[in-house]
Design a protein around this motif. Structure first.
Motif, PDB file in Angstrom:
ATOM      1  N   CYS A 203       0.826  -1.207   0.000  1.00 50.66           N
ATOM      2  CA  CYS A 203       0.000   0.000   0.000  1.00 50.66           C
ATOM      3  C   CYS A 203       0.859   1.256   0.000  1.00 50.66           C
ATOM      4  CB  CYS A 203      -0.931   0.013   1.206  1.00 50.66           C
ATOM      5  SG  CYS A 203      -2.197  -1.276   1.157  1.00 50.66           S
ATOM      6  N   LEU A 204       0.349   2.268  -0.678  1.00 52.18           N
ATOM      7  CA  LEU A 204       1.021   3.549  -0.852  1.00 52.18           C
ATOM      8  C   LEU A 204       0.117   4.651  -0.317  1.00 52.18           C
ATOM      9  CD1 LEU A 204       3.172   5.385  -2.343  1.00 52.18           C
ATOM     10  CD2 LEU A 204       1.708   5.158  -4.379  1.00 52.18           C
ATOM     11  N   ALA A 225       4.529   8.914  -0.164  1.00 48.62           N
ATOM     12  CA  ALA A 225       4.980   9.871  -1.171  1.00 48.62           C
ATOM     13  C   ALA A 225       4.385  11.236  -0.844  1.00 48.62           C
ATOM     14  CB  ALA A 225       4.563   9.430  -2.575  1.00 48.62           C
ATOM     15  N   LEU A 226       5.229  12.198  -0.588  1.00 46.81           N
ATOM     16  CA  LEU A 226       4.804  13.570  -0.327  1.00 46.81           C
ATOM     17  C   LEU A 226       4.772  14.341  -1.640  1.00 46.81           C
ATOM     18  CD1 LEU A 226       4.344  15.800   1.991  1.00 46.81           C
ATOM     19  CD2 LEU A 226       6.679  16.485   1.389  1.00 46.81           C
ATOM     20  N   VAL A 227       3.662  15.052  -1.887  1.00 49.04           N
ATOM     21  CA  VAL A 227       3.588  15.936  -3.051  1.00 49.04           C
ATOM     22  C   VAL A 227       3.766  17.379  -2.585  1.00 49.04           C
ATOM     23  CG1 VAL A 227       2.227  14.418  -4.533  1.00 49.04           C
ATOM     24  CG2 VAL A 227       1.046  15.918  -2.914  1.00 49.04           C
ATOM     25  N   LEU A 228       4.466  18.167  -3.397  1.00 48.16           N
ATOM     26  CA  LEU A 228       4.744  19.563  -3.060  1.00 48.16           C
ATOM     27  C   LEU A 228       3.712  20.516  -3.642  1.00 48.16           C
ATOM     28  CD1 LEU A 228       8.622  19.493  -3.602  1.00 48.16           C
ATOM     29  CD2 LEU A 228       7.343  19.198  -1.461  1.00 48.16           C
ATOM     30  N   SER A 229       2.526  19.998  -3.972  1.00 45.26           N
ATOM     31  CA  SER A 229       1.469  20.791  -4.590  1.00 45.26           C
ATOM     32  C   SER A 229       0.506  21.382  -3.566  1.00 45.26           C
ATOM     33  CB  SER A 229       0.685  19.933  -5.587  1.00 45.26           C
ATOM     34  OG  SER A 229       0.243  18.721  -4.975  1.00 45.26           O
ATOM     35  N   ASP A 245       9.047   8.455   1.888  1.00 43.23           N
ATOM     36  CA  ASP A 245       9.907   7.614   1.047  1.00 43.23           C
ATOM     37  C   ASP A 245      10.202   8.285  -0.287  1.00 43.23           C
ATOM     38  OD1 ASP A 245      10.076   5.243   2.788  1.00 43.23           O
ATOM     39  OD2 ASP A 245       7.914   5.124   2.443  1.00 43.23           O
ATOM     40  N   TYR A 246       9.255   9.074  -0.778  1.00 41.18           N
ATOM     41  CA  TYR A 246       9.417   9.794  -2.036  1.00 41.18           C
ATOM     42  C   TYR A 246       8.915  11.219  -1.850  1.00 41.18           C
ATOM     43  CZ  TYR A 246       9.761   5.117  -4.134  1.00 41.18           C
ATOM     44  OH  TYR A 246      10.134   3.829  -4.443  1.00 41.18           O
ATOM     45  N   VAL A 247       9.511  12.148  -2.579  1.00 43.13           N
ATOM     46  CA  VAL A 247       9.021  13.526  -2.653  1.00 43.13           C
ATOM     47  C   VAL A 247       8.778  13.834  -4.128  1.00 43.13           C
ATOM     48  CG1 VAL A 247       9.483  15.960  -2.201  1.00 43.13           C
ATOM     49  CG2 VAL A 247      10.295  14.220  -0.578  1.00 43.13           C
ATOM     50  N   LEU A 248       7.526  14.179  -4.470  1.00 41.41           N
ATOM     51  CA  LEU A 248       7.119  14.425  -5.848  1.00 41.41           C
ATOM     52  C   LEU A 248       6.644  15.864  -5.998  1.00 41.41           C
ATOM     53  CD1 LEU A 248       4.863  11.255  -6.324  1.00 41.41           C
ATOM     54  CD2 LEU A 248       7.350  11.423  -6.652  1.00 41.41           C
ATOM     55  N   ASP A 249       6.831  16.429  -7.164  1.00 47.59           N
ATOM     56  CA  ASP A 249       6.272  17.762  -7.410  1.00 47.59           C
ATOM     57  C   ASP A 249       4.756  17.719  -7.311  1.00 47.59           C
ATOM     58  OD1 ASP A 249       8.708  19.011  -7.750  1.00 47.59           O
ATOM     59  OD2 ASP A 249       8.734  18.719  -9.918  1.00 47.59           O
ATOM     60  N   ASP A 250       4.145  16.686  -7.866  1.00 46.59           N
ATOM     61  CA  ASP A 250       2.694  16.521  -7.821  1.00 46.59           C
ATOM     62  C   ASP A 250       2.365  15.071  -8.158  1.00 46.59           C
ATOM     63  OD1 ASP A 250       2.577  16.286 -10.763  1.00 46.59           O
ATOM     64  OD2 ASP A 250       2.959  18.452 -10.737  1.00 46.59           O
ATOM     65  N   LEU A 251       1.087  14.736  -8.120  1.00 46.96           N
ATOM     66  CA  LEU A 251       0.661  13.359  -8.369  1.00 46.96           C
ATOM     67  C   LEU A 251       0.998  12.917  -9.785  1.00 46.96           C
ATOM     68  CD1 LEU A 251      -0.813  10.904  -7.133  1.00 46.96           C
ATOM     69  CD2 LEU A 251      -2.965  11.879  -7.999  1.00 46.96           C
ATOM     70  N   ARG A 256       7.350   7.723 -10.890  1.00 43.07           N
ATOM     71  CA  ARG A 256       8.612   7.585 -10.137  1.00 43.07           C
ATOM     72  C   ARG A 256       8.481   6.558  -9.012  1.00 43.07           C
ATOM     73  NH1 ARG A 256      10.456  12.908  -7.669  1.00 43.07           N
ATOM     74  NH2 ARG A 256      11.803  11.383  -6.642  1.00 43.07           N
ATOM     75  N   VAL A 257       7.246   6.337  -8.556  1.00 41.55           N
ATOM     76  CA  VAL A 257       7.000   5.388  -7.459  1.00 41.55           C
ATOM     77  C   VAL A 257       6.545   4.035  -7.988  1.00 41.55           C
ATOM     78  CG1 VAL A 257       5.730   5.009  -5.312  1.00 41.55           C
ATOM     79  CG2 VAL A 257       6.322   7.349  -6.027  1.00 41.55           C
ATOM     80  N   ILE A 258       5.635   4.034  -8.962  1.00 44.23           N
ATOM     81  CA  ILE A 258       5.035   2.773  -9.400  1.00 44.23           C
ATOM     82  C   ILE A 258       5.565   2.292 -10.740  1.00 44.23           C
ATOM     83  CG2 ILE A 258       2.924   3.333  -8.136  1.00 44.23           C
ATOM     84  CD1 ILE A 258       1.586   3.862 -10.869  1.00 44.23           C
ATOM     85  N   GLY A 259       6.353   3.120 -11.433  1.00 44.54           N
ATOM     86  CA  GLY A 259       6.808   2.760 -12.765  1.00 44.54           C
ATOM     87  C   GLY A 259       7.876   1.683 -12.759  1.00 44.54           C
TER      88      GLY A 259
END
Length: 259
Positions: A203-204, A225-229, A245-251, A256-259
């Protein structure tokens, strides 16, 4: 890592106000195409899940009501389990009171009759409400908050949330709440596990807040996964005691997480 389920925050993660965050609908579709079961979990307690079906649908997210729950849902469950026979004094939005009454919970405006005080976001919060809360808590009744969000994302600028009201009451009563629901409470984690019945490692959790979304995922043993949006920037991540665990610009960056 292959994921079976994903918890998605709402405000600041998939929408801001009623508008979709750019690229977030594409990220949501990518999760669905990957066969990942999604669950929207919001710390906004003012509206019941069916209202989110309309709001999210208009923003480009197809979702059923049973795939959404909110801090109002979590608080209602907690109260039904622990205060089902109590008269509840609620300082909060009328939509929250409607949810309580629809669940068969009793509410009151009488500070001397109240068996518990529930505090939440209220655009009409007033000095008189602080007086009411102070007088009710002088009787040493349980003090319950719907969620800890001090500020919440809004279309133009962030605005005060439930945490602001709860903290104001806690300050005047010189007493911390007995329970604060919503994310990342135990009750919210229980409800996530019931609706996403997969091993935690499958789970994510994706959200814009370290102290609620990422804390929930960390406490539940899920990938985060944290989004910066939304309300959190990179400087806050560096200084935080909770590490995603991850920092993303947005969803939209979910590959980057599931690919």
């Amino acid at each position: 890592m292959e994921f079976s389920g994903a918890v998605l925050d709402v405000d600041g993660t998939v929408v801001r106000g009623d508008d979709p965050i750019p690229d977030a609908p594409a990220g949501y579709r990518r999760l669905r195409e990957a066969g990942i079961e999604t669950l929207f979990v919001s710390n906004n307690p003012t509206k019941a899940p069916p209202a989110y079906v309309d709001r999210l649908g208009a923003a480009g997210y197809e979702v059923d009501a049973d795939r959404v729950f909110t801090a109002g849902t979590v608080t209602t469950r907690y109260l039904r389990e622990r205060h089902a026979a109590d008269e509840l004094l609620c300082i909060g939005d009328p939509g929250l009171v409607d949810q309580f009454e629809a669940a068969g919970l009793a509410t009151t405006d009488d500070v001397d009759a109240a068996d518990a005080l529930v505090a939440s976001i209220d655009p009409e919060f007033h000095y008189d409400d602080l007086c009411t809360a102070l007088w009710a808590l002088e009787r040493d009744i349980p003090f319950i908050g719907t969620d800890p969000d001090v500020v919440i994302p809004a279309p133009e600028r962030d605005v005060p949330g439930s945490g602001a009201v709860i903290n104001a009451i806690a300050g005047v009563a010189e007493r911390e709440p007995d329970a604060v629901l919503g994310k990342p409470s135990d009750t919210a984690i229980e409800m996530v596990r019931e609706r996403l019945p997969y091993p935690p490692e499958e789970c994510l959790v994706v959200g814009d807040r370290l102290d609620t979304d990422i804390a929930l995922g960390e406490r539940a043993g899920m990938t985060t996964a944290l989004v910066l949006s939304g309300v959190t920037d990179e400087a806050a991540v560096a200084d935080a005691g909770v590490s995603p665990d991850y920092v993303l610009d947005d969803l939209g960056d979910i590959d980057r997480v599931i690919g």
